[in-house]
Each structure stands twice: as C-alpha cells, then as structure tokens.
Design a protein around this motif. Sequence first.
Motif, PDB file in Angstrom:
ATOM      1  N   LEU A 314       0.712  -1.353  -0.141  1.00  0.00           N
ATOM      2  CA  LEU A 314       0.068  -0.564   0.229  1.00  0.00           C
ATOM      3  C   LEU A 314       0.814   1.337   0.121  1.00  0.00           C
ATOM      4  O   LEU A 314       0.496   2.553  -0.665  1.00  0.00           O
ATOM      5  N   ASP A 315       2.183   1.210   0.548  1.00  0.00           N
ATOM      6  CA  ASP A 315       2.904   2.579   0.839  1.00  0.00           C
ATOM      7  C   ASP A 315       3.839   2.804  -0.807  1.00  0.00           C
ATOM      8  O   ASP A 315       4.526   3.657   0.130  1.00  0.00           O
ATOM      9  N   SER A 316       3.627   1.866  -1.323  1.00  0.00           N
ATOM     10  CA  SER A 316       4.689   1.346  -2.590  1.00  0.00           C
ATOM     11  C   SER A 316       4.606   3.115  -3.378  1.00  0.00           C
ATOM     12  O   SER A 316       3.329   3.061  -2.841  1.00  0.00           O
ATOM     13  N   ASP A 317       5.418   3.348  -3.785  1.00  0.00           N
ATOM     14  CA  ASP A 317       5.455   4.436  -5.319  1.00  0.00           C
ATOM     15  C   ASP A 317       5.681   3.624  -6.385  1.00  0.00           C
ATOM     16  O   ASP A 317       6.713   3.542  -6.997  1.00  0.00           O
ATOM     17  N   LEU A 318       4.512   4.212  -6.908  1.00  0.00           N
ATOM     18  CA  LEU A 318       4.232   3.191  -8.202  1.00  0.00           C
ATOM     19  C   LEU A 318       5.054   2.962  -9.370  1.00  0.00           C
ATOM     20  O   LEU A 318       5.274   2.506 -10.635  1.00  0.00           O
ATOM     21  N   THR A 319       6.451   4.736  -9.397  1.00  0.00           N
ATOM     22  CA  THR A 319       6.832   5.174 -10.421  1.00  0.00           C
ATOM     23  C   THR A 319       8.487   4.769  -9.511  1.00  0.00           C
ATOM     24  O   THR A 319       8.783   4.447 -10.967  1.00  0.00           O
ATOM     25  N   ASP A 320       8.570   3.334  -8.861  1.00  0.00           N
ATOM     26  CA  ASP A 320       9.617   3.339  -8.690  1.00  0.00           C
ATOM     27  C   ASP A 320       9.244   1.866  -8.754  1.00  0.00           C
ATOM     28  O   ASP A 320       9.200   1.011  -8.217  1.00  0.00           O
ATOM     29  N   VAL A 321      10.248   1.401 -10.192  1.00  0.00           N
ATOM     30  CA  VAL A 321      10.783  -0.115 -10.635  1.00  0.00           C
ATOM     31  C   VAL A 321      10.394  -1.409  -9.289  1.00  0.00           C
ATOM     32  O   VAL A 321      10.865  -2.297  -9.280  1.00  0.00           O
ATOM     33  N   ASN A 322      11.273  -0.136  -7.902  1.00  0.00           N
ATOM     34  CA  ASN A 322      12.025  -1.155  -6.912  1.00  0.00           C
ATOM     35  C   ASN A 322      10.872  -0.942  -5.906  1.00  0.00           C
ATOM     36  O   ASN A 322      11.352  -2.328  -4.653  1.00  0.00           O
ATOM     37  N   SER A 323       9.763  -0.567  -5.912  1.00  0.00           N
ATOM     38  CA  SER A 323       9.055  -0.740  -5.302  1.00  0.00           C
ATOM     39  C   SER A 323       8.095  -2.340  -4.850  1.00  0.00           C
ATOM     40  O   SER A 323       8.487  -2.716  -5.468  1.00  0.00           O
ATOM     41  N   LEU A 324       8.196  -2.476  -3.827  1.00  0.00           N
ATOM     42  CA  LEU A 324       7.396  -4.251  -3.307  1.00  0.00           C
ATOM     43  C   LEU A 324       6.349  -4.328  -4.528  1.00  0.00           C
ATOM     44  O   LEU A 324       6.428  -5.303  -4.801  1.00  0.00           O
ATOM     45  N   ALA A 325       5.072  -3.343  -4.976  1.00  0.00           N
ATOM     46  CA  ALA A 325       4.024  -3.395  -5.555  1.00  0.00           C
ATOM     47  C   ALA A 325       4.566  -3.835  -6.880  1.00  0.00           C
ATOM     48  O   ALA A 325       4.046  -4.676  -7.966  1.00  0.00           O
ATOM     49  N   ASN A 326       5.471  -3.252  -6.838  1.00  0.00           N
ATOM     50  CA  ASN A 326       5.802  -3.578  -8.831  1.00  0.00           C
ATOM     51  C   ASN A 326       7.039  -4.565  -8.558  1.00  0.00           C
ATOM     52  O   ASN A 326       7.176  -4.989 -10.108  1.00  0.00           O
ATOM     53  N   ARG A 327       7.470  -5.097  -7.862  1.00  0.00           N
ATOM     54  CA  ARG A 327       8.277  -6.325  -7.723  1.00  0.00           C
ATOM     55  C   ARG A 327       7.674  -7.546  -7.884  1.00  0.00           C
ATOM     56  O   ARG A 327       8.053  -8.473  -8.523  1.00  0.00           O
ATOM     57  N   PHE A 328       6.549  -7.631  -7.782  1.00  0.00           N
ATOM     58  CA  PHE A 328       6.080  -8.819  -8.257  1.00  0.00           C
ATOM     59  C   PHE A 328       4.769  -8.665  -9.216  1.00  0.00           C
ATOM     60  O   PHE A 328       4.888  -7.879  -9.722  1.00  0.00           O
ATOM     61  N   GLN A 329       4.957  -9.868  -9.819  1.00  0.00           N
ATOM     62  CA  GLN A 329       5.031  -9.919 -11.420  1.00  0.00           C
ATOM     63  C   GLN A 329       2.920  -9.693 -10.939  1.00  0.00           C
ATOM     64  O   GLN A 329       2.490  -9.274 -12.229  1.00  0.00           O
ATOM     65  N   ASP A 330       2.243 -10.516 -10.630  1.00  0.00           N
ATOM     66  CA  ASP A 330       0.916 -10.643 -10.036  1.00  0.00           C
ATOM     67  C   ASP A 330      -0.179  -8.979  -9.663  1.00  0.00           C
ATOM     68  O   ASP A 330       0.384  -8.028  -9.358  1.00  0.00           O
ATOM     69  N   PRO A 331      -0.921  -8.946 -11.281  1.00  0.00           N
ATOM     70  CA  PRO A 331      -1.070  -6.948 -11.259  1.00  0.00           C
ATOM     71  C   PRO A 331      -2.175  -6.866  -9.635  1.00  0.00           C
ATOM     72  O   PRO A 331      -2.372  -6.176 -10.012  1.00  0.00           O
ATOM     73  N   ARG A 332      -2.639  -8.085  -8.977  1.00  0.00           N
ATOM     74  CA  ARG A 332      -3.426  -7.527  -7.853  1.00  0.00           C
ATOM     75  C   ARG A 332      -3.025  -6.978  -6.596  1.00  0.00           C
ATOM     76  O   ARG A 332      -3.565  -5.476  -6.703  1.00  0.00           O
ATOM     77  N   TYR A 333      -1.548  -6.656  -7.034  1.00  0.00           N
ATOM     78  CA  TYR A 333      -0.795  -5.783  -6.163  1.00  0.00           C
ATOM     79  C   TYR A 333      -0.690  -4.389  -6.475  1.00  0.00           C
ATOM     80  O   TYR A 333      -0.784  -3.723  -5.461  1.00  0.00           O
ATOM     81  N   GLN A 334      -0.079  -4.111  -8.025  1.00  0.00           N
ATOM     82  CA  GLN A 334      -0.459  -2.648  -9.039  1.00  0.00           C
ATOM     83  C   GLN A 334      -1.267  -2.370  -8.358  1.00  0.00           C
ATOM     84  O   GLN A 334      -1.536  -1.340  -7.798  1.00  0.00           O
ATOM     85  N   GLN A 335      -2.442  -3.222  -8.612  1.00  0.00           N
ATOM     86  CA  GLN A 335      -3.576  -2.480  -8.466  1.00  0.00           C
ATOM     87  C   GLN A 335      -4.400  -1.999  -7.187  1.00  0.00           C
ATOM     88  O   GLN A 335      -4.874  -0.932  -7.004  1.00  0.00           O
ATOM     89  N   LEU A 336      -4.085  -2.979  -6.221  1.00  0.00           N
ATOM     90  CA  LEU A 336      -4.257  -2.570  -5.158  1.00  0.00           C
ATOM     91  C   LEU A 336      -3.450  -0.735  -4.102  1.00  0.00           C
ATOM     92  O   LEU A 336      -4.498   0.088  -3.871  1.00  0.00           O
ATOM     93  N   ALA A 337      -2.278  -0.965  -4.481  1.00  0.00           N
ATOM     94  CA  ALA A 337      -1.710   0.179  -4.190  1.00  0.00           C
ATOM     95  C   ALA A 337      -2.234   1.831  -5.349  1.00  0.00           C
ATOM     96  O   ALA A 337      -2.918   2.348  -4.374  1.00  0.00           O
ATOM     97  N   LYS A 338      -2.469   1.340  -6.262  1.00  0.00           N
ATOM     98  CA  LYS A 338      -2.896   2.847  -7.400  1.00  0.00           C
ATOM     99  C   LYS A 338      -4.169   2.639  -6.939  1.00  0.00           C
ATOM    100  O   LYS A 338      -4.347   4.153  -7.002  1.00  0.00           O
TER     101      LYS A 338
END
Length: 475
Positions: A314-338
């Motif tokens: 939830l705290d991930s910065d989606l503009t940072d490729v190294n943030s935890l949400a972006n390190r997962f291939q599963d799109p559900r994590y990016q969607q949650l953070a977004k």
Amino acid sequence: MTIDLSVLYGSASTTSSTGTQSALAAFKKLQATAEANQAADSASTTAEKLAAQLRDIDNAGIQTRNAQYKQINAQVESDQTYFQNRIATATSVDELLSDNRFLKVIAYANGYGDTYTTNPQHLRDILTSDLNDPNSVARQGSVQDLELAKKYNFGATGTLTDTNGNAVGLDASGNIVNDNTAVTPLPASLAKLRNITVNSNGFAQLDPSGNLVIAGNVGNSDANAYSKALSKTLLTEETAPDSTDTSYEYDSEDYQRYIQRTDVQTDVQYFKDNIGSVKTEDDLFKNTRLLNFILKAYDLESDEQYPGKIRQILDSDLTDVNSLANRFQDPRYQQLAKDFDFFNSGTTKLTSSSTVDSIVNKYQQTSYEQNLDEQAPGVRVAIEFERRIKDVTSTVQVLGDSVLREVITTANYIPPELAYQDTDAQVATVEKKVNVTDLAKDPTAAEKLVERYLAIKDSGSSGSSGNSYLLDLFA
C-alpha cells in the motif's frame, strides 16, 4: 439472462468422474450470461454515445452564449466604473445630463430601461424637476418619477451652503469642505450625487461638531443596481454522468440473490459503517475485519497473515520500479497500491465515497465467484485467467502470476515440479507448449485453453499423468 445454477447441483451428465460438479459446464453458463450482458451493454453504450453527441451540441450552444454573456458583463463593468468616475469629477448637472452613457446607468438602475435612448428628454425632465413646483414633470408623474427626482435632486438651484451659511465646495485637492477654504463652489444640484445630506430647506446638514453629514451612496447604489439589471449569469455546461464502470459481466438474478444474503450484507454494512473512521494507516491495520474485507475484495485473502507485506504494498511508489508492488508480477498488488494511493494521499482516497463503492462492488463480485468455485472447483481461476491474459506481454509474467501459471501449465500438462527449475528453463518449457503473447491477442484461443483446463480439472487429471509425460517434458 440468468445463470442456471442447477448445473452445479444437477444430473450425472454435469458431474465429473471424481464426483465434483462440472466446472466446464458452469463456466459455459457464466460465459452465456457474460455474452448477454455484453449485448445489453452494447445497446446501452450506443444510447450513451447518442446522449454524448446531443450533450456536445447543447454545450456548444452554451459556450457561444457564454462568450456573448462575458462580453455583456465586461461592458456592464466598464459602464459601472465610468458612471462612478463621472460622479466624482462632474462640476455641473448639465454635463451629466448630456452624457447618454451616464443616463444609461441611471435609467436601468431605476427601472426606466431604454428610456435613455427612446425618450432621453423625458428622463432629463424628471431628474431636473423642481420638487417644490406641483406642475413639474416629477410631481405630475408617477411615484417612480418622484422618487427618482428626490434621489438625485438635480432640480436644486444655486450654490450649496450649510445650515450655518458657509459655502460648500471643493478645495484645491478636490475634497468637499465647508470651512471657507473652498476654491470651487458646489452646485446645490450635485449635493445628493456627492452624498451630502440636505435638509428640507435645501441646506447641507451639519453634525453636532459642525461637520457635513455624508450619508448614503447614490452612485454606488445605482451602479450596483445597474449591474444587477444587466449582468448575465453564465450558463452551466451539462457534464457527462459518472463514467465509473460498475457493470459486472456475470450480473444476473443469481448474483443479485447472492449479494442479498445476510452474511454478505452484514460484511458490506460493517465496512461502510466503519471505513470512515480510518484516519491513518495504523487505524486500518488495527481493524483486521476492515483490512480482510479489502483483501477479499482484491482476491488477496491468502495475504491476511502477512500484514507487513500488505502495508509495504500500500505504501509503494508505483513510479519506482523497485517498490514492493512493482516487484511482484501479480497485477493485483499494483492495482491495490494504485487504487488507494497511500504513497501520495494517505488514507484520503481510501475513505472517499467512490473508492468505498468500488471496494464493495469488488467484494461482492469476488465473494460470488469464490462461492461458485466451491461448487465447481476451477471456475474462479478460469474467470481470472480470461481477465488477466489480455495484459500479458511475456512468458515471465505468466510464471509470476499464480492464476495464469495454473491454467497454462495444467492445460498443457506441465507438472508443478517445473517450479524447481531456474527461470530460463521454465520459460523455455512453457514456450515449447504455447506462445503466451499470441494467446493474449486471441480471445478464442484463450477460451479454448480455459475449456481444456476445466475439462482436465473435471477429469481429476491436473498434470500428474504419469512418468512418460514427465520424461517427455524434461528430456
């Protein structure tokens, strides 16, 4: 069209050899519902497009009208300023009465409309009426005429003196004085225009200290009345209705009955009643019932035991490729953070009405699909596969997404032991069986793959079909 859930409980023809309900038959029923809903949505979309076209036509007219209104309002504002400047600088009534622009403001401010052009002399006669003469135009006219004549008192004659007999006029700086320092006498006819209070005998009123009584503001009052009479209120353009798509491809009578179940309604109502109390991330993570509701909505219930991980997502910065949400291939994590955007907005977005409605919709849909999966195992994975495969651009994505991996490996008889190999070997194995980028572009091929997957699930053979198959795979 409704989903006939009898397929989940019915005859032997819809039951697999292992005794579980036929996932393939259930899925086909769901697909039929989705197709019917899509056709209905298509008709609705056509109507929405027509409404949008009409809205654009109406708004174009409004924009044209508003451009005209802005010009009118600019002219009104200019007239107000001009009127007030003339009041401040005029030295005689005659120069004002010969100024049609000045008369225009008086006419519209006092209900005489375009009289300043159609019959300006009548307006001048009213303004200059001798209030002591019963035969004057104002005294012979209407109450409106008399009130206008009194307001301006342009009919007064001579120079203005105060009640002590001192001349009233302007000093060298243009200030109104009555201390014998006036260099320009003030005509009595301009007294009311300069806001000087005049008694019934025509003398300027004095206060107990001997100062002129300045009261009211004829100029400002009429300038504002003129603006109110002629200014135009800009029209509001019609806006498009909320474009948030809350449609559900499997919506049906069965779905509507499901979401009205007491247990579902209880969970939804608790979430709605309590999410507004979340002011910080700590508030959310302290209330596990709220957090678990959200995780279920995003089909992430398996992560309930990892709150630290979810918090970092939830705290991930989606503009940072190294943030935890972006390190997962599963799109559900990016969607949650977004969707929640904790990184930029804290909990503000989470508790907004639109986000709350979206979470509730997701929860109801996910819960419904999980319920179907309990009756026909494999249906939930098949549904998610069709949703996610469209966004796949590489085989690595498939390997990193549990749903995509499950369907593709099962449908192609690739055993779970594949996970023990390094990534390059896994990619090579999958690519021998299927081109995932082509699959992403071909809905028909994707549907056939899903049907094969469900048939295998129904038969009870999910990839452990014997040594010959394993030897062939890893040879």
